[in-house]
Design an enzyme around this catalytic site. Structure first.
Site, short mmCIF file in Angstrom:
data_model
loop_
_atom_site.label_atom_id
_atom_site.label_comp_id
_atom_site.label_asym_id
_atom_site.label_seq_id
_atom_site.Cartn_x
_atom_site.Cartn_y
_atom_site.Cartn_z
N THR A 1 0.82 -1.21 0.00
CA THR A 1 0.00 0.00 0.00
C THR A 1 0.86 1.27 0.00
O THR A 1 2.01 1.24 0.45
CB THR A 1 -0.90 -0.02 1.26
OG1 THR A 1 -1.44 1.27 1.48
CG2 THR A 1 -0.11 -0.39 2.52
N ASP A 2 0.24 2.37 -0.44
CA ASP A 2 0.94 3.66 -0.35
C ASP A 2 1.02 4.18 1.09
O ASP A 2 1.75 5.12 1.38
CB ASP A 2 0.28 4.71 -1.26
CG ASP A 2 -1.20 4.98 -0.93
OD1 ASP A 2 -1.75 4.33 -0.02
OD2 ASP A 2 -1.80 5.87 -1.59
N GLU A 3 0.24 3.55 2.00
CA GLU A 3 0.18 4.08 3.37
C GLU A 3 1.51 3.92 4.11
O GLU A 3 1.74 4.55 5.13
CB GLU A 3 -0.95 3.40 4.15
CG GLU A 3 -2.27 3.53 3.40
CD GLU A 3 -3.51 3.32 4.24
OE1 GLU A 3 -3.44 3.42 5.47
OE2 GLU A 3 -4.57 3.07 3.63
N TYR B 1 -1.72 -0.54 10.97
CA TYR B 1 -1.86 -1.22 9.67
C TYR B 1 -0.66 -0.87 8.77
O TYR B 1 0.02 -1.75 8.24
CB TYR B 1 -3.17 -0.80 8.98
CG TYR B 1 -3.21 -1.12 7.50
CD1 TYR B 1 -3.22 -2.43 7.05
CD2 TYR B 1 -3.23 -0.09 6.54
CE1 TYR B 1 -3.24 -2.72 5.68
CE2 TYR B 1 -3.26 -0.37 5.18
CZ TYR B 1 -3.26 -1.69 4.76
OH TYR B 1 -3.27 -1.98 3.41
N LYS C 1 2.35 -3.32 7.30
CA LYS C 1 2.64 -3.50 5.87
C LYS C 1 4.08 -3.08 5.56
O LYS C 1 4.77 -3.70 4.76
CB LYS C 1 1.65 -2.71 5.01
CG LYS C 1 0.21 -3.21 5.05
CD LYS C 1 0.00 -4.59 4.48
CE LYS C 1 0.16 -4.64 2.98
NZ LYS C 1 -0.19 -6.01 2.46
P1 NAD Z 1 -9.47 -7.52 2.23
O1 NAD Z 1 -9.48 -7.24 3.70
O2 NAD Z 1 -10.71 -7.28 1.43
O3 NAD Z 1 -9.04 -9.02 1.96
C1 NAD Z 1 -8.02 -9.67 2.67
C2 NAD Z 1 -8.17 -11.16 2.47
O4 NAD Z 1 -7.10 -11.82 3.16
C3 NAD Z 1 -9.48 -11.74 3.03
O5 NAD Z 1 -10.07 -12.60 2.10
C4 NAD Z 1 -9.03 -12.50 4.27
O6 NAD Z 1 -9.85 -13.60 4.59
C5 NAD Z 1 -7.63 -12.93 3.87
N1 NAD Z 1 -6.76 -13.19 5.03
C6 NAD Z 1 -6.60 -12.41 6.13
N2 NAD Z 1 -5.71 -12.97 6.96
C7 NAD Z 1 -5.27 -14.12 6.36
C8 NAD Z 1 -4.34 -15.12 6.72
N3 NAD Z 1 -3.66 -15.06 7.88
N4 NAD Z 1 -4.13 -16.13 5.87
C9 NAD Z 1 -4.82 -16.21 4.69
N5 NAD Z 1 -5.74 -15.30 4.31
C10 NAD Z 1 -5.95 -14.26 5.13
O7 NAD Z 1 -8.26 -6.67 1.65
P2 NAD Z 1 -8.08 -5.98 0.22
O8 NAD Z 1 -8.62 -4.61 0.28
O9 NAD Z 1 -8.53 -6.91 -0.83
O10 NAD Z 1 -6.48 -5.86 0.19
C11 NAD Z 1 -5.69 -6.93 -0.33
C12 NAD Z 1 -4.23 -6.54 -0.20
O11 NAD Z 1 -3.99 -5.34 -0.93
C13 NAD Z 1 -3.78 -6.26 1.23
O12 NAD Z 1 -2.50 -6.80 1.39
C14 NAD Z 1 -3.75 -4.75 1.33
O13 NAD Z 1 -2.79 -4.33 2.25
C15 NAD Z 1 -3.38 -4.38 -0.08
N6 NAD Z 1 -3.87 -3.06 -0.54
C16 NAD Z 1 -5.19 -2.74 -0.40
C17 NAD Z 1 -5.64 -1.50 -0.88
C18 NAD Z 1 -7.10 -1.11 -0.79
O14 NAD Z 1 -7.44 0.04 -1.08
N7 NAD Z 1 -8.01 -2.00 -0.42
C19 NAD Z 1 -4.74 -0.60 -1.45
C20 NAD Z 1 -3.39 -0.98 -1.56
C21 NAD Z 1 -2.97 -2.21 -1.11
P1 TYD Z 2 -10.71 3.68 4.22
O1 TYD Z 2 -11.67 3.24 3.17
O2 TYD Z 2 -10.81 3.08 5.57
O3 TYD Z 2 -9.24 3.53 3.61
P2 TYD Z 2 -7.81 4.05 4.21
O4 TYD Z 2 -7.98 4.50 5.60
O5 TYD Z 2 -7.00 2.81 4.09
O6 TYD Z 2 -7.37 5.16 3.29
O7 TYD Z 2 -10.86 5.25 4.42
C1 TYD Z 2 -10.63 6.15 3.34
C2 TYD Z 2 -10.73 7.54 3.91
O8 TYD Z 2 -12.07 7.76 4.36
C3 TYD Z 2 -9.84 7.77 5.13
O9 TYD Z 2 -9.33 9.10 5.08
C4 TYD Z 2 -10.80 7.62 6.30
C5 TYD Z 2 -12.11 8.12 5.74
N1 TYD Z 2 -13.32 7.50 6.33
C6 TYD Z 2 -14.36 8.31 6.81
O10 TYD Z 2 -14.28 9.55 6.80
N2 TYD Z 2 -15.46 7.70 7.34
C7 TYD Z 2 -15.58 6.36 7.39
O11 TYD Z 2 -16.62 5.84 7.92
C8 TYD Z 2 -14.53 5.53 6.88
C9 TYD Z 2 -14.61 4.04 6.91
C10 TYD Z 2 -13.42 6.15 6.33
#
Ligand code: NAD
Ligand code: TYD
Length: 365
Positions: free
Chosen positions: A136-138, A162, A166
């Site tokens: 992630t960019d975070e 988080y 990561k």
């Molecule tokens: P998500 O929470 O929707 O999915 C995570 C999945 O991992 C779930 O299916 C969960 O059951 C599985 N999981 C959790 N712990 C596990 C374990 N110990 N063993 C096996 N499986 C396990 O997450 P997402 O949004 O799909 O993100 C996927 C990846 O991409 C993550 O690594 C996250 O850090 C990264 N990412 C997400 C975003 C975003 O905006 N969602 C952006 C950049 C990077």
């Molecule tokens: P989120 O979807 O949780 O992603 P991330 O924190 O990983 O960027 O949140 C996106 C942005 O939205 C973040 O700045 C937090 C804000 N947010 C709210 O303002 N209200 C909410 O209920 C949630 C879940 C997020």
């Protein structure tokens, strides 16, 4: 021709399930999908692959070395793609331990297993093996309003448990390349949105609350900026990195689409007004609530390395992507109901009901 096997972890979550579906549609690999099915993972996300013989689902934990070793021995994958993670910042604030366990210890276990598997492979297969870690960019922390976007060389400054977990995993992936020569690839992507995103995250939460007339909880003043990328564009980028990326490299992926949270919520309200005019204006549901502790103010991604080296660029504009996403949620009420059971309701209670109103501009709003 026999398809290569790819071991995908976390493939029942949001991005993982979209990735698995797009790989299977392209027919470029057979997928071994390992997922623990936490509250965030759902077989409903993979329902359309139920009859696909080239998609093998295994329920299990990336921290279970015995299971991983046996999957690697049995399926002899050409690549591992690691999506498995605890992914919600707010949950990492109320319960960080699970984040350390899966994101750090789990990823390390996967790396250890990958390394010994890779060492057991013969010449050509060893040379082609890849370990793609999805991050992630975070990890880069927060930008000021006039700072340039994050590049692959930006300093790591994670601010939430988080992001720190990561970041730790990214460092371990790097170390396994530098120290042991494992052919790793790391991607750092901005906020994704689109179908199958769990309704605890900003965009689906606002869609679902807006559709059912519940408050739209905006943290603090809502002026926090994120870069947004449609999930299919992320999946396309990941395939390119896996197939053509240089081993040991990291790649930043982003939508070139910075947007403040409040502006996104306002856009969704306008889309909801068009879809459900009798409930308009949905903007009346916007409620500023207490801010997230350590809330990063701004993320922005410089994805020029992806464009330059791999010819990738995002295809979906934010307006189209948002409208598509709203339509998808409106048409998939059964899916929303299936993933919003007990654990989700308890989380909403814990995160929002006890949250006070926001102090905005020095006053309570
Ligand atoms: P998500 O929470 O929707 O999915 C995570 C999945 O991992 C779930 O299916 C969960 O059951 C599985 N999981 C959790 N712990 C596990 C374990 N110990 N063993 C096996 N499986 C396990 O997450 P997402 O949004 O799909 O993100 C996927 C990846 O991409 C993550 O690594 C996250 O850090 C990264 N990412 C997400 C975003 C975003 O905006 N969602 C952006 C950049 C990077
Ligand atoms: P989120 O979807 O949780 O992603 P991330 O924190 O990983 O960027 O949140 C996106 C942005 O939205 C973040 O700045 C937090 C804000 N947010 C709210 O303002 N209200 C909410 O209920 C949630 C879940 C997020």
């Amino acid at each position: 021709m026999q398809l290569p096997n790819w071991l995908v972890t976390g493939g029942a979550g949001f991005i993982g399930s979209n990735f698995v579906r797009s790989v299977r549609r392209a027919g470029c690999a057979r997928i071994i999908n390992l997922d623990k099915l936490t509250y965030a993972g759902h077989l409903e996300n993979l329902a359309d692959l139920a009859d696909d013989r080239d998609h093998v689902f295994v329920r299990g934990d990336i921290g279970d070395a015995t299971l991983i070793d046996s999957l690697l021995r049995e399926h002899q994958p050409a690549a591992i793609v690691n999506f498995a993670a605890e992914s919600h910042v707010d949950r990492s604030i109320t319960g960080p331990q699970e984040f350390i366990q899966t994101n750090v210890v789990g990823t390390h276990t996967l790396l250890q297993c990958a390394l010994s598997y890779w060492k057991s492979l013969g010449g050509g297969r060893a040379a082609g093996f890849r370990f793609l870690h999805v991050s992630t960019d975070e990890v880069y922390g927060s930008l000021g309003p006039h700072d340039p976007p994050f590049t692959e060389d930006s300093q790591y400054r994670p601010n939430s448990p988080y992001a720190a977990s990561k970041a730790a995993a990214d460092h371990l992936v790097r170390a396994y390349h530098q120290t042991f020569g494992l052919a790793t690839l790391t991607t750092n992507c901005s906020n994704n949105y689109g179908p199958y995103q769990h309704p605890e995250k900003l965009i689906p939460l606002m869609i679902e609350n807006g559709r059912s007339g519940r408050p739209l909880p905006v943290y603090g003043d809502g002026r926090q900026v994120r870069d947004w990328l449609y999930v299919q564009d992320h999946c396309d980028a990941l395939r390119l990195v896996l197939e053509r990326g240089r081993a040991g490299e990291t790649y930043n992926i982003g939508g070139d689409c910075e947007c403040a949270n409040l502006d996104i919520v306002s856009s969704l309200c306008r889309l909801l007004d068009d879809m459900y005019p009798k409930d308009a204006p949905h903007a009346k549901l916007i409620a500023h609530v207490a801010d997230r502790p350590g809330h990063d103010r701004r993320y922005a991604i410089d994805a020029s390395k992806m464009r330059r080296e791999l010819g990738w660029h995002p295809r979906t504009g934010f307006d189209d992507g948002l409208a598509c996403t709203l339509r998808w949620y409106a048409e998939h009420a059964d899916w929303v109901a299936a993933v919003s059971t007990g654990a989700h309701e308890r989380w909403i209670e814990a995160n929002y009901v006890r949250r006070g109103p926001a102090a905005v501009n020095g006053g309570i709003k």
